[in-house]
Design an enzyme around this catalytic site. Structure first.
Site, PDB file in Angstrom:
ATOM      1  N   ARG A  68     -12.356 -51.751 -70.471  1.00 43.49           N
ATOM      2  CA  ARG A  68     -10.879 -51.802 -70.570  1.00 43.49           C
ATOM      3  C   ARG A  68     -10.421 -52.994 -71.400  1.00 43.49           C
ATOM      4  NH1 ARG A  68      -8.147 -53.928 -66.920  1.00 43.49           N
ATOM      5  NH2 ARG A  68      -9.330 -53.167 -65.143  1.00 43.49           N
ATOM      6  N   TYR A 121      11.799 -42.862 -84.269  1.00 45.83           N
ATOM      7  CA  TYR A 121      11.068 -41.851 -83.486  1.00 45.83           C
ATOM      8  C   TYR A 121      11.753 -41.713 -82.121  1.00 45.83           C
ATOM      9  CZ  TYR A 121       7.183 -39.605 -81.073  1.00 45.83           C
ATOM     10  OH  TYR A 121       6.411 -38.747 -80.346  1.00 45.83           O
ATOM     11  N   ASP A 204       7.191 -49.895 -87.355  1.00 44.97           N
ATOM     12  CA  ASP A 204       6.420 -48.679 -87.103  1.00 44.97           C
ATOM     13  C   ASP A 204       6.073 -48.100 -88.472  1.00 44.97           C
ATOM     14  OD1 ASP A 204       5.555 -46.046 -86.673  1.00 44.97           O
ATOM     15  OD2 ASP A 204       6.869 -45.764 -84.935  1.00 44.97           O
ATOM     16  N   LYS A 229      -1.314 -39.452 -86.405  1.00 39.96           N
ATOM     17  CA  LYS A 229      -0.748 -38.792 -87.578  1.00 39.96           C
ATOM     18  C   LYS A 229      -1.681 -38.962 -88.783  1.00 39.96           C
ATOM     19  CE  LYS A 229       2.472 -38.107 -84.571  1.00 39.96           C
ATOM     20  NZ  LYS A 229       3.650 -38.949 -84.449  1.00 39.96           N
TER      21      LYS A 229
HETATM   22  C1  LIG Z   1       4.303 -39.600 -83.379  1.00 37.55           C
HETATM   23  C2  LIG Z   1       4.990 -40.892 -83.621  1.00 37.55           C
HETATM   24  C3  LIG Z   1       4.963 -41.908 -82.661  1.00 37.55           C
HETATM   25  C4  LIG Z   1       4.290 -41.731 -81.303  1.00 37.55           C
HETATM   26  O1  LIG Z   1       2.901 -41.713 -81.413  1.00 37.55           O
HETATM   27  P1  LIG Z   1       1.933 -40.919 -80.375  1.00 37.55           P
HETATM   28  O2  LIG Z   1       0.598 -41.106 -80.970  1.00 37.55           O
HETATM   29  O3  LIG Z   1       2.416 -39.504 -80.355  1.00 37.55           O
HETATM   30  O4  LIG Z   1       2.113 -41.568 -79.047  1.00 37.55           O
HETATM   31  C5  LIG Z   1       5.590 -43.096 -82.962  1.00 37.55           C
HETATM   32  N1  LIG Z   1       6.225 -43.291 -84.136  1.00 37.55           N
HETATM   33  C6  LIG Z   1       6.281 -42.335 -85.081  1.00 37.55           C
HETATM   34  C7  LIG Z   1       6.990 -42.602 -86.349  1.00 37.55           C
HETATM   35  C8  LIG Z   1       5.667 -41.109 -84.860  1.00 37.55           C
HETATM   36  O5  LIG Z   1       5.735 -40.158 -85.804  1.00 37.55           O
END
Ligand SMILES: *Cc1c(COP(=O)(O)O)cnc(C)c1O
Length: 410
Positions: A68, A121, A204, A229
């Site tokens: 962990r 998001y 992000d 993604k």
């Molecule tokens: C999908 C996404 C997230 C969340 O990520 P997960 O891996 O689904 O938890 C955060 N920010 C953006 C811009 C996203 O497209």
């Protein structure tokens, strides 16, 4: 970092430390996080399945003890992300993008003021709303493309929903381009202005990927990713990451991860590293496809509006040309005939996959307002297209046929 043409010794030199920084990100995505080179060593890092490690006495710094807290299967991926994002410390892999985002929000004090894009998001906005109920976080949402308004909100001198006498924000949250409206932020100006006002900046970087922009180079404090993604890229793992070059923030994020248990499994991290190897190929191909499709859609009789930063008329075009390497592979599309026509189009496509998420090799699309939680400032009829790496003519033929069918009702 110095370049060596000698074969790497199989000692405790980290692969990251031997990674020549002048090489292109496309190359680094292939080379970073490999095991140290030595005769008979594997080209790829092994997957180690162990929850605990042999240890006794007072642990040495960085010693592996318990999974962990950290495991060798995370390290190559964490080093590769750091090389790509130009972080001086290893990345921190998390069990999902949201886990990394929650850790970054965990850096804000209870009651702190946070400025966020109104089209961030939606679950990031949802988490901020939840934190405002639970720990008094105060959230001001802004149009992230409007630099003056963002910085005014950060300084607390106006435009905030709660009036003109707000105190300065502790945190500026940036997404650029935004999801799903593709607004492009002036990141260098926002970082400079936010720092001058005493605010920390978290970016992000999921949409741009480190090939498109490297926020730490502009002075951002923390970068977060949904690795799910583009970085992993095959719609087969859910994973996240956070990166920083600040040792204090790094320690706090690592502690958050270990305490909240928001950790990734070793197989997922290994798969993400394998996906990362082809990042440049996938991103380049899908961006090319997206630019071709966006231009054709803009001229299509059954289309009301197309958003893609490659289009000269797009509101984000000038800034994206100046600040981003590549225009990305997300398209905003509003077909003629409103939300019903958008739903009909989703039903009519055969190659495109009706699905949420984005950044995989396969092209997907969805009407964002099908989610009741999506921002009401996102048009009802907006389809978000995530363009993949298929042949562009096949993508076009399918989309064009579905558009014609949708608006003629046949
Ligand atoms: C999908 C996404 C997230 C969340 O990520 P997960 O891996 O689904 O938890 C955060 N920010 C953006 C811009 C996203 O497209």
């Amino acid at each position: 970092m110095t370049e060596s043409h000698e074969p790497h010794q199989n000692d405790d030199t980290t692969p990251e430390a031997s990674e020549p920084a002048h090489r292109s990100p496309a190359t680094l995505a292939v080379t970073a996080g490999r095991p140290a080179r030595g005769r008979g060593t594997p080209v790829n890092p092994p997957v180690v399945l162990s929850s605990t490690y042999v240890s006794a006495g007072v642990p040495a710094p960085g010693e592996l003890l318990y999974t962990r807290n950290g495991t060798e299967t995370w390290r190559p991926f964490e080093e590769a992300l750091a090389v790509l994002e130009r972080a001086t410390l290893p990345g921190l892999v998390f069990g999902s993008g949201m886990a990394a985002i929650a850790a970054a929000f965990g850096l804000a004090e209870p009651g702190a003021r946070v400025v966020m894009p109104r089209h961030a998001y939606q679950i990031s906005l949802g988490l901020a709303a939840e934190l405002s109920r639970r720990s008094g976080l105060r959230v001001t949402t802004v149009d992230i493309a409007d630099t003056a308004a963002v910085l005014a909100a950060v300084r607390g001198t106006g435009t905030g929903a709660d009036g003109a006498d707000e105190d300065p924000a502790e945190l500026l949250w940036v997404e650029s381009p935004t999801n799903p409206m593709l607004e492009v932020a002036d990141l260098p100006a926002l970082v400079e202005g936010a720092h001058a006002a005493g605010a920390r900046v978290v970016v992000d970087n999921t949409f741009a990927t480190p090939l498109g922009q490297r926020p730490l180079e502009h002075g951002a404090d923390v970068v977060v990713h949904s690795v799910t993604k583009y970085l992993a890229g095959h719609s087969d793992v859910v994973l996240g990451a956070a990166l920083t070059s600040d040792p204090v923030l790094h320690e706090r994020l690592a502690t958050y991860r270990a305490m909240h248990g928001a950790i990734a499994g070793p197989w997922e991290v290994w798969l993400a590293l394998r996906g990362l190897r082809t990042l440049a190929l996938r991103v380049e191909r899908s961006q090319e496809n997206a630019a071709v499709l966006a231009a054709r859609l803009a001229a299509h009789p059954d289309v009301v509006e197309v958003r893609h930063p490659s289009l000269p008329a797009d509101p984000g075009h000038e800034r994206a040309s100046r600040l981003l390497d590549g225009y990305g592979s997300i398209i905003g599309l509003r077909p003629r005939g409103g939300a019903a026509a958008a739903d009909a189009l989703v039903d009519a496509v055969q190659l495109w996959v009706p699905a949420t998420s984005l950044g995989g090799v396969e092209s997907t699309l969805e009407r964002r307002r099908r989610f009741p939680t999506e921002s009401v400032t996102v048009p009802e009829d907006l389809l978000r297209l995530s363009v993949g790496v298929e042949h562009v003519e096949d993508l076009w033929t399918d989309l064009d046929a579905a558009l014609r069918r949708g608006t003629t009702g046949s």
